[in-house]
Scaffold this motif. Structure first.
Motif, PDB file in Angstrom:
ATOM      1  N   ARG A   1       0.820  -1.196   0.000  1.00 38.29           N
ATOM      2  CA  ARG A   1       0.000   0.000   0.000  1.00 38.29           C
ATOM      3  C   ARG A   1       0.861   1.256   0.000  1.00 38.29           C
ATOM      4  NH1 ARG A   1      -4.472   1.572   4.634  1.00 38.29           N
ATOM      5  NH2 ARG A   1      -5.973   2.608   3.245  1.00 38.29           N
ATOM      6  N   GLY A   2       0.382   2.268  -0.755  1.00 34.90           N
ATOM      7  CA  GLY A   2       1.087   3.532  -0.798  1.00 34.90           C
ATOM      8  C   GLY A   2       0.612   4.471   0.296  1.00 34.90           C
ATOM      9  N   SER A   3       0.792   5.765   0.074  1.00 38.49           N
ATOM     10  CA  SER A   3       0.415   6.765   1.071  1.00 38.49           C
ATOM     11  C   SER A   3      -0.164   7.981   0.377  1.00 38.49           C
ATOM     12  CB  SER A   3       1.626   7.168   1.911  1.00 38.49           C
ATOM     13  OG  SER A   3       2.603   7.809   1.080  1.00 38.49           O
ATOM     14  N   VAL A   4      -0.918   8.773   1.140  1.00 38.30           N
ATOM     15  CA  VAL A   4      -1.490  10.014   0.623  1.00 38.30           C
ATOM     16  C   VAL A   4      -1.212  11.132   1.614  1.00 38.30           C
ATOM     17  CG1 VAL A   4      -3.567  11.265  -0.048  1.00 38.30           C
ATOM     18  CG2 VAL A   4      -3.327   8.847  -0.652  1.00 38.30           C
TER      19      VAL A   4
ATOM     20  N   VAL B   1       2.992  10.407  -7.505  1.00 39.41           N
ATOM     21  CA  VAL B   1       1.871  11.070  -8.183  1.00 39.41           C
ATOM     22  C   VAL B   1       1.538  12.359  -7.448  1.00 39.41           C
ATOM     23  CG1 VAL B   1      -0.550  10.894  -8.881  1.00 39.41           C
ATOM     24  CG2 VAL B   1       0.909   8.855  -8.938  1.00 39.41           C
ATOM     25  N   VAL B   2       1.362  13.429  -8.207  1.00 40.15           N
ATOM     26  CA  VAL B   2       0.827  14.678  -7.671  1.00 40.15           C
ATOM     27  C   VAL B   2      -0.622  14.793  -8.143  1.00 40.15           C
ATOM     28  CG1 VAL B   2       0.972  17.192  -7.633  1.00 40.15           C
ATOM     29  CG2 VAL B   2       3.067  15.816  -7.626  1.00 40.15           C
ATOM     30  N   ALA B   3      -1.552  14.696  -7.211  1.00 39.97           N
ATOM     31  CA  ALA B   3      -2.978  14.782  -7.538  1.00 39.97           C
ATOM     32  C   ALA B   3      -3.437  16.219  -7.353  1.00 39.97           C
ATOM     33  CB  ALA B   3      -3.784  13.850  -6.644  1.00 39.97           C
ATOM     34  N   VAL B   4      -4.158  16.742  -8.340  1.00 43.15           N
ATOM     35  CA  VAL B   4      -4.600  18.134  -8.294  1.00 43.15           C
ATOM     36  C   VAL B   4      -6.118  18.209  -8.362  1.00 43.15           C
ATOM     37  CG1 VAL B   4      -2.481  19.126  -9.218  1.00 43.15           C
ATOM     38  CG2 VAL B   4      -4.247  18.336 -10.795  1.00 43.15           C
ATOM     39  N   GLU B   5      -6.650  19.252  -7.751  1.00 44.18           N
ATOM     40  CA  GLU B   5      -8.102  19.474  -7.695  1.00 44.18           C
ATOM     41  C   GLU B   5      -8.582  20.113  -9.005  1.00 44.18           C
ATOM     42  OE1 GLU B   5     -11.152  22.434  -5.419  1.00 44.18           O
ATOM     43  OE2 GLU B   5      -9.300  21.924  -4.357  1.00 44.18           O
ATOM     44  N   LEU B   6      -8.499  19.320 -10.079  1.00 42.63           N
ATOM     45  CA  LEU B   6      -8.914  19.770 -11.406  1.00 42.63           C
ATOM     46  C   LEU B   6      -9.626  18.629 -12.123  1.00 42.63           C
ATOM     47  CD1 LEU B   6      -5.659  21.584 -12.671  1.00 42.63           C
ATOM     48  CD2 LEU B   6      -7.772  22.696 -11.905  1.00 42.63           C
ATOM     49  N   ASP B   7     -10.510  18.993 -13.046  1.00 40.25           N
ATOM     50  CA  ASP B   7     -11.060  18.006 -13.975  1.00 40.25           C
ATOM     51  C   ASP B   7     -10.432  18.259 -15.345  1.00 40.25           C
ATOM     52  OD1 ASP B   7     -12.240  20.374 -14.670  1.00 40.25           O
ATOM     53  OD2 ASP B   7     -14.254  19.578 -14.881  1.00 40.25           O
ATOM     54  N   GLU B   8     -10.801  17.462 -16.335  1.00 42.56           N
ATOM     55  CA  GLU B   8     -10.156  17.567 -17.640  1.00 42.56           C
ATOM     56  C   GLU B   8     -10.397  18.927 -18.283  1.00 42.56           C
ATOM     57  OE1 GLU B   8     -11.048  14.416 -20.280  1.00 42.56           O
ATOM     58  OE2 GLU B   8     -10.400  12.815 -18.908  1.00 42.56           O
ATOM     59  N   GLY B   9     -11.627  19.428 -18.188  1.00 39.80           N
ATOM     60  CA  GLY B   9     -11.930  20.703 -18.831  1.00 39.80           C
ATOM     61  C   GLY B   9     -11.136  21.853 -18.258  1.00 39.80           C
ATOM     62  N   ARG B  10     -11.062  21.950 -16.939  1.00 37.48           N
ATOM     63  CA  ARG B  10     -10.312  23.029 -16.318  1.00 37.48           C
ATOM     64  C   ARG B  10      -8.807  22.865 -16.546  1.00 37.48           C
ATOM     65  NH1 ARG B  10     -12.084  22.904 -10.348  1.00 37.48           N
ATOM     66  NH2 ARG B  10     -12.647  20.763 -10.885  1.00 37.48           N
TER      67      ARG B  10
ATOM     68  N   GLU C   1      -4.174   2.437  -2.821  1.00 39.19           N
ATOM     69  CA  GLU C   1      -4.286   0.989  -2.856  1.00 39.19           C
ATOM     70  C   GLU C   1      -3.433   0.377  -3.962  1.00 39.19           C
ATOM     71  OE1 GLU C   1      -6.141  -1.138  -0.681  1.00 39.19           O
ATOM     72  OE2 GLU C   1      -5.863   0.748   0.418  1.00 39.19           O
ATOM     73  N   GLN C   2      -3.166   1.156  -5.013  1.00 36.49           N
ATOM     74  CA  GLN C   2      -2.326   0.671  -6.106  1.00 36.49           C
ATOM     75  C   GLN C   2      -0.842   0.774  -5.781  1.00 36.49           C
ATOM     76  OE1 GLN C   2      -3.619   3.016  -9.453  1.00 36.49           O
ATOM     77  NE2 GLN C   2      -5.464   1.780  -9.811  1.00 36.49           N
ATOM     78  N   GLY C   3      -0.508   1.308  -4.616  1.00 33.25           N
ATOM     79  CA  GLY C   3       0.874   1.337  -4.183  1.00 33.25           C
ATOM     80  C   GLY C   3       1.611   2.630  -4.412  1.00 33.25           C
ATOM     81  N   TYR C   4       0.907   3.692  -4.785  1.00 33.95           N
ATOM     82  CA  TYR C   4       1.567   4.974  -5.063  1.00 33.95           C
ATOM     83  C   TYR C   4       1.660   5.828  -3.807  1.00 33.95           C
ATOM     84  CZ  TYR C   4       0.954   4.018 -10.052  1.00 33.95           C
ATOM     85  OH  TYR C   4       1.013   3.462 -11.310  1.00 33.95           O
ATOM     86  N   ASP C   5       2.741   6.587  -3.730  1.00 32.43           N
ATOM     87  CA  ASP C   5       2.849   7.662  -2.747  1.00 32.43           C
ATOM     88  C   ASP C   5       2.351   8.938  -3.432  1.00 32.43           C
ATOM     89  OD1 ASP C   5       3.985   6.053  -0.763  1.00 32.43           O
ATOM     90  OD2 ASP C   5       5.989   6.305  -1.629  1.00 32.43           O
ATOM     91  N   VAL C   6       1.296   9.511  -2.867  1.00 29.87           N
ATOM     92  CA  VAL C   6       0.576  10.598  -3.532  1.00 29.87           C
ATOM     93  C   VAL C   6       0.641  11.869  -2.689  1.00 29.87           C
ATOM     94  CG1 VAL C   6      -1.633  11.351  -4.502  1.00 29.87           C
ATOM     95  CG2 VAL C   6      -1.014   8.915  -4.536  1.00 29.87           C
TER      96      VAL C   6
ATOM     97  N   ALA D   1      -9.967  18.702   5.360  1.00 27.34           N
ATOM     98  CA  ALA D   1     -10.480  17.946   6.499  1.00 27.34           C
ATOM     99  C   ALA D   1     -11.403  16.821   6.050  1.00 27.34           C
ATOM    100  CB  ALA D   1     -11.213  18.887   7.456  1.00 27.34           C
ATOM    101  N   GLY D   2     -12.299  17.112   5.111  1.00 25.85           N
ATOM    102  CA  GLY D   2     -13.227  16.091   4.647  1.00 25.85           C
ATOM    103  C   GLY D   2     -12.519  14.947   3.948  1.00 25.85           C
ATOM    104  N   ILE D   3     -11.540  15.281   3.107  1.00 30.16           N
ATOM    105  CA  ILE D   3     -10.799  14.248   2.382  1.00 30.16           C
ATOM    106  C   ILE D   3     -10.025  13.369   3.352  1.00 30.16           C
ATOM    107  CG2 ILE D   3      -8.895  13.857   0.772  1.00 30.16           C
ATOM    108  CD1 ILE D   3      -9.808  16.381  -0.721  1.00 30.16           C
ATOM    109  N   GLU D   4      -9.339  13.968   4.319  1.00 26.46           N
ATOM    110  CA  GLU D   4      -8.559  13.185   5.280  1.00 26.46           C
ATOM    111  C   GLU D   4      -9.466  12.299   6.127  1.00 26.46           C
ATOM    112  OE1 GLU D   4      -6.298  16.161   7.341  1.00 26.46           O
ATOM    113  OE2 GLU D   4      -4.562  15.902   5.996  1.00 26.46           O
TER     114      GLU D   4
END
Length: 590
Positions: free
Chosen positions: A22-25, A52-61, A365-370, A380-383
């Motif tokens: 397991r990875g981490s977030v 992986v760097v996850a960003v608060e964006l969708d494809e359009g933005r 779950e895929q093993g990435y550190d994010v 707070a909600g995400i955590e």
């Protein structure tokens, strides 16, 4: 929305083959308009070296941020729901963020751009983990109450001008409209029509007044449709449209006044028609003037109340933008928004917390550190969801457009109106009223609704084809709560007037220019395709609504004279109800 731009959208990372388990977030909360947050993003990516760097964006933005072509609205989207009104909500949210960005001299979304650049610099993958903005705005708009929608749209109006101007404008418009209805149509029914004629009820005077009124109305229609040689509205701005209307009014006035002056009455343009129209015009004019006075008075008071409630718009200077990422400050802001609209906050904040957490949990779950870069209000909600993933709602339940509230007062009213419309004609039929009169009433309904919808659509700047389609279906949509003529007018208009998300930025720039006079700002906004489309759809619908409400007090009395007046018409309806009851009792054996 259509596919747009030549920007390559990051693909979701392939499942990790490292076998590392397991990875981490790590969740980094930022302020979207804070320079400090940009520095924190760069430092965090360099320090954490995530996969992986996850960003608060969708494809359009993401495409728009990377310089891609903005998405155009497909015509089909207009008929899929309240697309135009959802854009109003999106515009409001965008405007608030744009103001903050201008106030603190940083581009909104700079934190997300910094995260993407830092990921590329460190060789990390980029994951777009936010929900599609169209789904979010649709679900957000659906959950707002009518009062909340009015307050939100009112917030945009306050961005154009000061509260006192808004109050005076709304008061004057509402007062004039109400005065027109009361003076022209309701006063005679209430037995107070003489109060609105100022003693000018002499037949000759009424004929000239009626000729002027009918001439102006007919001239506007002529100018809007039958003078194509003067057309400049589509390619030369508003001056050509004004020229058309002016020429049409001149022709209409000259014709009608000439008929009265020479005593030449043709067909339906009889002396009685001009006299009757004169009464409507005279009473309506007096009603409008009286309504304006009362409306301006109450509008001024309303404007002062708005100003008192809104406070000083410059109070934004007192906000320490660098403190917006502090947990207590963000919590206070989120709580304030929840008080404004609890259901809207659920769609805009809570659901997106869960949606983002779903994607982050899957990457973990895929093993990435994010490293997840999100707005501080979501941290707070995400955590919480990441700590208790079993509490995550099903992804499908928060990924689709909402169906809206099952109960709607507007829909109930629409259904009652439809039942009333069908029942009116059914009762007249059961009363034995001749078919010719029923056909005339139906044609009058179609024309009355159609002309008003067409005229207001043209006033909003619609092409005559768009206005014509809206007017043609207005009679049907006015009795069907699931349809609106503005949808159809907008469908045709979009074929010639593509709308994209860049229009919102243009509107924000206009709103930000507080030194620009209101009339100039409004004229510039009308040049923006998105705002023009909103006006066309809204004005087409307003025309149909006005036609529906005025038909009983304007058109029915004219037809009632053929069977002995309004009282006789009501008597026919009662007889139709009695005959229907007798027929029903006979069928069931009583």
């Amino acid at each position: 929305m259509s596919d747009a731009g030549d920007v390559d959208v990051p693909e979701p990372p392939e499942p990790s083959g490292s076998g590392g388990g397991r990875g981490s977030v790590t969740v980094l909360g930022t302020a979207h308009v804070s320079k400090k947050s940009v520095d924190e993003v760069n430092e965090a990516v360099d320090r954490e070296s995530p996969d992986v760097v996850a960003v608060e964006l969708d494809e359009g933005r993401y495409r728009q941020m990377q310089g891609g072509t903005p998405d155009d609205i497909e015509a089909e989207d207009l008929l899929s729901g309240n697309t135009v009104f959802q854009f109003l909500a999106y515009w409001m949210l965008s405007y608030v963020q744009s103001r903050l960005g201008d106030q603190f001299d940083i581009e909104p979304g700079a934190d997300m751009r910094a995260a993407i650049d830092a990921a590329e610099r460190n060789g990390a993958s980029v994951a777009l983990v936010d929900r599609d903005i169209q789904v979010t705005i649709q679900r957000f708009w659906t959950r707002l109450t009518l009062t909340e929608k009015v307050r939100m749209v009112g917030g945009l109006a306050l961005g154009v001008t000061d509260p006192r101007t808004v109050g005076l404008s709304l008061g004057a418009a509402f007062g004039a409209f109400l005065g027109l209805i009361v003076g022209a149509f309701l006063a005679p029914l209430l037995g107070v029509g003489d109060l609105f004629t100022l003693g000018l009820a002499e037949p000759t005077t009424l004929r000239y007044v009626g000729a002027a009124g009918l001439g102006i109305i007919a001239g506007l229609l002529i100018g809007g449709l039958f003078l194509p040689s003067l057309e400049r509205a589509d390619d030369g701005g508003s001056s050509g449209f004004a020229l058309r209307l002016g020429a049409g009014v001149a022709i209409g006035l000259a014709t009608c006044l000439g008929l009265v002056a020479t005593g030449t009455f043709v067909g339906p343009l009889s002396a009685g028609t001009f006299e009757s129209a004169g009464g409507y015009v005279l009473r309506g004019t007096v009603g409008v003037l009286a309504g304006l006075g009362v409306g301006v008075l109450f509008g001024g008071v309303f404007g002062l109340v708005l100003q008192a409630l809104g406070g000083d718009v410059e109070e934004i200077d007192e906000i320490d933008i660098e403190e917006m990422t502090d947990g207590d400050v963000v919590a206070a802001m989120m709580e304030e928004f929840r008080q404004f609209s609890p259901r809207g906050a659920n769609a805009l904040i809570d659901e997106r917390d869960a949606y983002i957490a779903h994607h982050l949990h899957r990457l973990r779950e895929q093993g990435y550190d994010v490293l997840a870069v999100v707005g501080a209000g979501h941290r707070a909600g995400i955590e919480r969801y990441l700590a208790h993933p079993a509490e995550l709602p099903p992804l499908e339940s928060i990924s689709e457009t909402a169906s809206g509230r099952r109960f709607s007062i507007a829909k109930v009213f629409g259904y009652l109106l439809m039942v009333g419309f069908v029942g009116f004609f059914f009762l007249l039929l059961m009363a034995g009223v001749r078919n010719t009169l029923l056909l005339q009433l139906f044609i009058a309904w179609v024309l009355f609704n159609g002309i008003l919808s067409f005229s207001l659509a043209r006033l909003a700047g619609a092409r005559w084809t768009s206005a014509g389609v809206g007017g043609a279906v207005a009679w049907l949509t006015s009795i069907n709560p699931l349809l609106a003529p503005g949808w159809f007018a907008g469908y045709v208009e979009l074929k010639h007037r593509p709308v994209n998300v860049r229009d919102i930025n243009t509107l924000n720039e206009i709103l930000d220019d507080t030194d620009r006079p209101f009339d100039e700002a409004f004229a510039d906004m009308l040049d923006v395709p998105l705002f023009r489309l909103i006006m066309i759809v809204a004005m087409t619908n307003v025309g149909s609504m006005i036609g529906t409400f005025l038909f009983p007090v304007v058109v029915l009395p004219w037809f009632g004279t053929e069977i002995g007046g309004v009282d006789a018409l009501i008597a026919e309806l009662m007889r139709g109800a009695q005959n229907s009851l007798e027929l029903l009792l006979g069928v069931i054996g009583f």
